[in-house]
Design a protein around this motif. Sequence first.
Motif, PDB file in Angstrom:
ATOM      1  N   GLN A   7       0.836  -1.199   0.000  1.00  0.00           N
ATOM      2  CA  GLN A   7       0.000   0.000   0.000  1.00  0.00           C
ATOM      3  C   GLN A   7       0.871   1.250   0.000  1.00  0.00           C
ATOM      4  O   GLN A   7       0.537   2.243  -0.634  1.00  0.00           O
ATOM      5  CB  GLN A   7      -0.925   0.007   1.203  1.00  0.00           C
ATOM      6  CG  GLN A   7      -2.021  -1.026   1.126  1.00  0.00           C
ATOM      7  CD  GLN A   7      -2.850  -1.072   2.395  1.00  0.00           C
ATOM      8  OE1 GLN A   7      -2.425  -0.590   3.438  1.00  0.00           O
ATOM      9  NE2 GLN A   7      -4.021  -1.674   2.310  1.00  0.00           N
ATOM     10  N   ASN A  11       1.669   4.507  -3.501  1.00  0.00           N
ATOM     11  CA  ASN A  11       1.695   5.962  -3.406  1.00  0.00           C
ATOM     12  C   ASN A  11       3.094   6.552  -3.553  1.00  0.00           C
ATOM     13  O   ASN A  11       3.249   7.767  -3.497  1.00  0.00           O
ATOM     14  CB  ASN A  11       1.099   6.399  -2.069  1.00  0.00           C
ATOM     15  CG  ASN A  11      -0.357   6.005  -1.967  1.00  0.00           C
ATOM     16  OD1 ASN A  11      -1.087   6.033  -2.941  1.00  0.00           O
ATOM     17  ND2 ASN A  11      -0.782   5.616  -0.789  1.00  0.00           N
ATOM     18  N   SER A  12       4.093   5.708  -3.746  1.00  0.00           N
ATOM     19  CA  SER A  12       5.462   6.212  -3.833  1.00  0.00           C
ATOM     20  C   SER A  12       5.748   6.781  -5.220  1.00  0.00           C
ATOM     21  O   SER A  12       5.169   6.333  -6.213  1.00  0.00           O
ATOM     22  CB  SER A  12       6.459   5.102  -3.528  1.00  0.00           C
ATOM     23  OG  SER A  12       6.496   4.175  -4.594  1.00  0.00           O
TER      24      SER A  12
END
Length: 84
Positions: A7, A11-12
């Motif tokens: 998760q 978003n990285s």
Amino acid sequence: MAPEHSQLAVNSPGFVTFAKCFCINPVYINPIYGGGHYKKRKGWVLIDLATRVETNFKTLRDARHHLMCLYMETTPKIVPAAGI
């Protein structure tokens, strides 16, 4: 509860850059074979934009999961130092 590693990876910035090398589209029915249109009911295709290799999946969720697995395989594993 701490978020999972996968998760956090989604978003990285590294994943975003990696994902731009791929395209997920509905399966395209070739006009030569009686189609010429996209059919989401037939599945989804993950396309590597560099090599044009296509991988077919039944659902969009499966295609996204496969993309995440590819990213997780290419990123270096972070091993915690002993004694910390």
